[in-house]
Design a protein around this motif. Structure first.
Motif, mmCIF file in Angstrom:
data_model
loop_
_atom_site.group_PDB
_atom_site.id
_atom_site.type_symbol
_atom_site.label_atom_id
_atom_site.label_comp_id
_atom_site.label_asym_id
_atom_site.label_seq_id
_atom_site.Cartn_x
_atom_site.Cartn_y
_atom_site.Cartn_z
ATOM 1 N N ASP A 11 0.995 -1.210 0.051
ATOM 2 C CA ASP A 11 0.131 0.051 -0.103
ATOM 3 C C ASP A 11 0.825 1.375 -0.095
ATOM 4 O O ASP A 11 2.058 1.063 0.552
ATOM 5 C CB ASP A 11 -0.835 -0.105 1.327
ATOM 6 C CG ASP A 11 -1.976 -0.961 1.188
ATOM 7 O OD1 ASP A 11 -2.008 -1.767 0.268
ATOM 8 O OD2 ASP A 11 -2.637 -1.174 2.427
ATOM 9 N N VAL A 12 0.350 2.327 -0.621
ATOM 10 C CA VAL A 12 1.071 3.610 -0.770
ATOM 11 C C VAL A 12 0.435 4.715 -0.042
ATOM 12 O O VAL A 12 -0.808 4.845 -0.275
ATOM 13 C CB VAL A 12 1.280 3.929 -2.242
ATOM 14 C CG1 VAL A 12 2.064 5.404 -2.396
ATOM 15 C CG2 VAL A 12 2.143 2.873 -2.918
ATOM 16 N N VAL A 13 1.434 5.401 0.864
ATOM 17 C CA VAL A 13 0.795 6.418 1.586
ATOM 18 C C VAL A 13 1.327 7.841 0.913
ATOM 19 O O VAL A 13 2.394 7.947 0.501
ATOM 20 C CB VAL A 13 1.219 6.608 3.130
ATOM 21 C CG1 VAL A 13 0.970 7.758 3.638
ATOM 22 C CG2 VAL A 13 0.532 5.264 3.779
ATOM 23 N N ASN A 14 0.509 8.546 0.648
ATOM 24 C CA ASN A 14 0.771 10.057 -0.280
ATOM 25 C C ASN A 14 -0.244 10.901 0.197
ATOM 26 O O ASN A 14 -1.313 10.898 0.864
ATOM 27 C CB ASN A 14 0.716 9.646 -1.598
ATOM 28 C CG ASN A 14 1.623 10.803 -2.376
ATOM 29 O OD1 ASN A 14 2.685 11.177 -2.006
ATOM 30 N ND2 ASN A 14 1.013 11.426 -3.420
ATOM 31 N N LYS A 15 0.031 12.214 -0.244
ATOM 32 C CA LYS A 15 -0.787 13.464 -0.049
ATOM 33 C C LYS A 15 -2.389 12.944 -0.356
ATOM 34 O O LYS A 15 -2.662 12.227 -1.212
ATOM 35 C CB LYS A 15 -0.482 14.629 -0.939
ATOM 36 C CG LYS A 15 -1.462 15.765 -0.846
ATOM 37 C CD LYS A 15 -1.092 16.522 0.233
ATOM 38 C CE LYS A 15 -1.838 17.614 0.541
ATOM 39 N NZ LYS A 15 -1.289 18.821 -0.526
ATOM 40 N N VAL A 16 -3.485 13.624 0.568
ATOM 41 C CA VAL A 16 -4.551 13.275 0.477
ATOM 42 C C VAL A 16 -5.014 13.538 -0.915
ATOM 43 O O VAL A 16 -4.550 14.685 -1.611
ATOM 44 C CB VAL A 16 -5.244 14.083 1.575
ATOM 45 C CG1 VAL A 16 -5.159 15.599 1.196
ATOM 46 C CG2 VAL A 16 -6.766 13.718 1.624
ATOM 47 N N GLY A 17 -6.015 13.108 -1.673
ATOM 48 C CA GLY A 17 -6.353 13.164 -2.939
ATOM 49 C C GLY A 17 -5.612 12.198 -3.804
ATOM 50 O O GLY A 17 -6.227 11.925 -5.036
ATOM 51 N N SER A 18 -4.823 11.500 -3.351
ATOM 52 C CA SER A 18 -4.187 10.299 -4.031
ATOM 53 C C SER A 18 -5.285 9.072 -4.618
ATOM 54 O O SER A 18 -5.229 8.674 -5.591
ATOM 55 C CB SER A 18 -2.937 9.814 -3.603
ATOM 56 O OG SER A 18 -1.904 10.766 -3.356
ATOM 57 N N TYR A 19 -5.896 8.915 -3.441
ATOM 58 C CA TYR A 19 -6.848 7.465 -3.471
ATOM 59 C C TYR A 19 -7.928 7.891 -4.607
ATOM 60 O O TYR A 19 -7.773 7.029 -5.443
ATOM 61 C CB TYR A 19 -7.305 7.354 -2.326
ATOM 62 C CG TYR A 19 -8.175 5.916 -1.999
ATOM 63 C CD1 TYR A 19 -7.941 5.067 -3.054
ATOM 64 C CD2 TYR A 19 -8.916 5.658 -0.937
ATOM 65 C CE1 TYR A 19 -8.590 3.625 -2.739
ATOM 66 C CE2 TYR A 19 -9.516 4.519 -0.773
ATOM 67 C CZ TYR A 19 -9.256 3.445 -1.835
ATOM 68 O OH TYR A 19 -9.875 2.320 -1.723
ATOM 69 N N PRO A 20 -8.459 8.943 -4.547
ATOM 70 C CA PRO A 20 -9.700 8.774 -5.741
ATOM 71 C C PRO A 20 -9.185 9.357 -7.182
ATOM 72 O O PRO A 20 -9.645 8.672 -7.966
ATOM 73 C CB PRO A 20 -10.382 10.319 -5.389
ATOM 74 C CG PRO A 20 -9.445 11.081 -4.396
ATOM 75 C CD PRO A 20 -8.476 10.146 -3.499
ATOM 76 N N VAL A 21 -7.903 9.595 -7.152
ATOM 77 C CA VAL A 21 -7.016 9.706 -8.617
ATOM 78 C C VAL A 21 -6.871 8.082 -8.965
ATOM 79 O O VAL A 21 -6.810 7.909 -10.078
ATOM 80 C CB VAL A 21 -5.866 10.350 -8.466
ATOM 81 C CG1 VAL A 21 -5.255 10.284 -9.773
ATOM 82 C CG2 VAL A 21 -6.198 11.794 -8.250
ATOM 83 N N ALA A 22 -6.310 7.317 -7.998
ATOM 84 C CA ALA A 22 -6.335 5.957 -8.174
ATOM 85 C C ALA A 22 -7.398 5.315 -8.626
ATOM 86 O O ALA A 22 -7.443 4.389 -9.527
ATOM 87 C CB ALA A 22 -5.228 5.239 -6.850
ATOM 88 N N LEU A 23 -8.451 5.468 -8.075
ATOM 89 C CA LEU A 23 -9.626 4.817 -8.189
ATOM 90 C C LEU A 23 -10.219 5.072 -9.804
ATOM 91 O O LEU A 23 -10.432 4.232 -10.587
ATOM 92 C CB LEU A 23 -10.919 5.148 -7.469
ATOM 93 C CG LEU A 23 -10.789 4.591 -5.962
ATOM 94 C CD1 LEU A 23 -11.695 5.427 -5.154
ATOM 95 C CD2 LEU A 23 -10.849 3.207 -5.753
ATOM 96 N N ALA A 24 -9.754 6.519 -10.179
ATOM 97 C CA ALA A 24 -10.176 6.988 -11.566
ATOM 98 C C ALA A 24 -9.292 6.141 -12.435
ATOM 99 O O ALA A 24 -9.724 5.825 -13.586
ATOM 100 C CB ALA A 24 -10.156 8.399 -11.529
ATOM 101 N N ALA A 25 -8.067 6.167 -11.920
ATOM 102 C CA ALA A 25 -7.094 5.667 -13.118
ATOM 103 C C ALA A 25 -7.518 4.049 -13.271
ATOM 104 O O ALA A 25 -7.270 3.637 -14.547
ATOM 105 C CB ALA A 25 -5.689 5.627 -12.431
ATOM 106 N N ALA A 26 -7.916 3.347 -12.131
ATOM 107 C CA ALA A 26 -8.245 1.930 -12.482
ATOM 108 C C ALA A 26 -9.505 2.061 -13.246
ATOM 109 O O ALA A 26 -9.654 0.943 -14.342
ATOM 110 C CB ALA A 26 -8.559 1.344 -11.049
ATOM 111 N N ARG A 27 -10.296 2.727 -13.133
ATOM 112 C CA ARG A 27 -11.455 2.553 -13.935
ATOM 113 C C ARG A 27 -11.271 3.101 -15.467
ATOM 114 O O ARG A 27 -11.838 2.399 -16.601
ATOM 115 C CB ARG A 27 -12.541 3.831 -13.563
ATOM 116 C CG ARG A 27 -13.629 3.893 -14.273
ATOM 117 C CD ARG A 27 -14.676 5.034 -13.848
ATOM 118 N NE ARG A 27 -16.082 5.207 -14.552
ATOM 119 C CZ ARG A 27 -17.143 4.506 -14.327
ATOM 120 N NH1 ARG A 27 -17.157 3.521 -13.256
ATOM 121 N NH2 ARG A 27 -18.252 4.571 -14.900
#
Length: 416
Positions: A312-328
Motif C-alpha cells: 500500500d502507498v501513503v501519499n498526499k490526500v487526494g491520491s486515492y480518488p485519482v487511483a480509483l479513477a485511473a483503475a476505472r
C-alpha cells in the motif's frame, strides 16, 4: 557599524564555501560564504545578498530558504553586523569572480575545520535547518524533508560532546513526521551504523546525505526511463514530490497537475515546469479524478511518503480518488520513491492538516494530510533499484526493521 551579508548556497545537502582572494580588502585567504557589504537599507539586506550571489558566483535563480537574525561580530577592533541567508539552488554550477580564489561544495560542519572569516559557523547555524523545519514543513515532499532531518543530526553532531546528546536529537527527528518513512529510515541507519563518538556519527550522517541524494536522483531517472519507454506522453500528478518533478523534467511529457490544497504546492510545480517549456494544465483536486477517468492522460505518476510492507502507498490526500479513477480508465498508477520510504509494518499514522472550521457550532472536522492507496490500485513502485514487486517490498521492509535496534541499544543513553 558596518553591515554585511553572508549568503550560504545549498544543493543536495551541501553548502558552498568560497575562499577570499588577494583582491579583497579583508580576510584574504579565509573561507566564507558569499559575502559583501550592505549598500541599501539593512532591513532589506536580501537584495544585497542576491546582488553578491550574482556578482561573485553568477547565481541569479536561488530560492530563499531562510533569513537569519543579524549578529554582531567584533574582530580586531572592527565591528560588523552580519545578515545571514540560506538559499537553495537547482545545481552546483557557479562562476566565481576575481574576488574568490577557490570555491568548494562541502558539508556544513567542514566550516569548523577551515580557516574562516570570524564566526562563520555560528552565522551558518542561524539559517541551518532545525527540528522545527522537519516538523512543520508542509510544502516539500518527504525526500526533501528527510535530507533536512539528516542535516539537523549532522550539524548537532558537530557541536555535541557525547553520543547521549545526539540520541535525544535522533529520536525527536525520527518521530517528527510519522507519515514520512524516509525520515525515520535514514535517521535509523545513521544511528545504527555510526560509532560512539559524535565525530563518527557526523561522518556517517554526511555519507547518508550524499547517498540519499543519489538514491532520490536514481529513482527519478528510473521513472523517467519508464515514462519514455512506455510512451506516456500525457502524465497526471499531484502534490510536490521532488523525485516525481525530476522524473518529469527528464522525460518531458505534457503534465496535468492538481493544485494540491491546502498548501497549493501543485501550483508551484505547474509554474516551475511551465517556465521550462512544458505543456502544463493546472486543475483542482476535485476535478483531477474525473479528468483521469475520462482519458485525459496516459499515466498517473505520484510520489510516496511511505510504502507499507503490504505494498500500500501513503501519499498526499487526494491520491486515492485519482487511483480509483485511473483503475476505472485502465490507466497505470505509478508511485516513485527511494526504497528508504518502505516501512517495516502496515500501520499508517496520519497527520492532521488543521481545523477547517472556527465557528461557534459543534462541528467535528477531519482534515488529513495523507491517505493510503491500496496496493491493488498501484501498478508499480519505482525506486532506485527498479520497479519493485510485493516480495521485493517485503524484503526491503525487513532490512529497515533491523535498523531500529539502535534505539534499544541506546536505551537510557539520555540519562548517562
Amino acid at each position: 557599524m558596518t553591515h554585511v551579508v553572508t549568503a550560504f548556497l545549498r544543493h543536495g545537502g551541501r553548502v558552498l564555501l568560497t575562499r577570499r582572494s588577494d583582491r579583497v580588502g579583508t580576510y584574504r585567504g579565509r573561507w566564507a560564504g558569499v559575502s559583501g557589504y550592505v549598500e541599501s537599507d539593512p532591513d532589506d539586506a536580501e537584495c544585497d545578498a542576491r546582488r553578491e550571489l550574482e556578482e561573485e558566483v553568477g547565481v541569479t535563480d536561488a530560492t530563499l530558504v531562510r533569513a537569519g537574525r543579524p549578529m554582531t561580530i567584533i574582530d580586531e577592533g572592527r565591528e560588523w553586523t552580519v545578515h545571514p541567508f540560506l538559499f537553495d539552488v537547482a545545481d552546483r554550477a557557479v562562476e566565481p569572480n576575481q574576488e574568490l580564489a577557490d570555491v568548494e561544495w562541502v558539508h556544513a560542519p567542514v566550516i569548523c575545520e577551515r580557516g574562516t572569516v570570524p564566526e562563520l559557523w555560528p552565522t551558518y547555524r542561524r539559517v541551518a535547518p532545525t527540528l522545527e523545519t522537519v516538523q512543520t514543513d508542509d510544502t516539500h515532499g518527504s525526500a526533501w524533508v528527510s535530507i533536512r532531518a539528516l542535516e539537523v543530526l549532522r550539524d548537532a553532531a558537530a557541536d555535541a560532546e557525547s553520543r547521549a546528546v545526539l540520541v535525544s536529537v535522533a529520536r525527536a527527528l525520527r518521530d517528527a513526521r510519522p507519515s514520512m518513512t524516509a525520515v525515520g529510515t535514514r535517521i535509523n541507519r545513521v544511528m545504527a551504523e555510526s560509532g560512539r563518538s559524535p565525530d563518527a556519527l557526523r561522518r556517517r550522517a554526511e555519507a547518508e546525505i550524499d547517498s540519499a541524494v543519489v538514491a532520490d536522483e536514481t529513482a527519478a531517472a528510473t521513472a523517467a526511463t519508464l515514462v519514455r519507454d512506455r510512451g506516456f506522453d500525457r502524465v497526471a500528478t499531484l502534490s510536490r514530490s521532488g523525485t516525481v518533478v525530476a522524473a518529469l523534467e527528464d522525460a518531458r511529457p505534457s503534465v496535468l497537475v492538481a493544485e494540491s490544497r491546502p498548501g497549493l504546492e501543485g501550483v508551484t510545480v505547474a509554474e516551475s515546469l511551465a517556465k521550462k517549456g512544458f505543456k502544463i494544465t493546472l486543475t483542482t483536486d476535485a476535478a483531477l479524478p474525473g479528468l483521469v477517468a475520462d482519458g485525459a492522460v496516459d499515466a498517473v505518476l505520484v510520489g510516496a511518503d511511505t510504502v507499507l510492507s503490504s505494498g500500500d502507498v501513503v501519499n498526499k490526500v487526494g491520491s486515492y480518488p485519482v487511483a480509483l479513477a485511473a483503475a476505472r480508465a485502465g490507466v497505470p498508477y505509478v508511485a516513485v520513491c527511494a526504497r528508504d520510504k518502505i516501512r517495516d509494518d502496515d500501520e499508517f499514522v496520519g497527520e492532521d492538516g488543521g481545523s477547517l472550521y472556527d465557528g461557534e457550532a459543534s462541528v467535528t472536522t477531519a482534515n488529513p494530510r495523507f491517505e493510503v492507496v491500496p496496493a491493488a490500485f498501484v501498478t508499480g513502485v519505482v525506486t532506485e533499484d527498479g520497479v519493485l514487486d510485493a516480495d521485493a517490498v517485503s524484503e526491503v521492509a525487513a532490512e529497515h526493521a533491523e535498523l531500529e535496534a539502535w534505539d534499544d541499544d541506546d536505551a537510557g543513553a539520555t540519562d548517562r
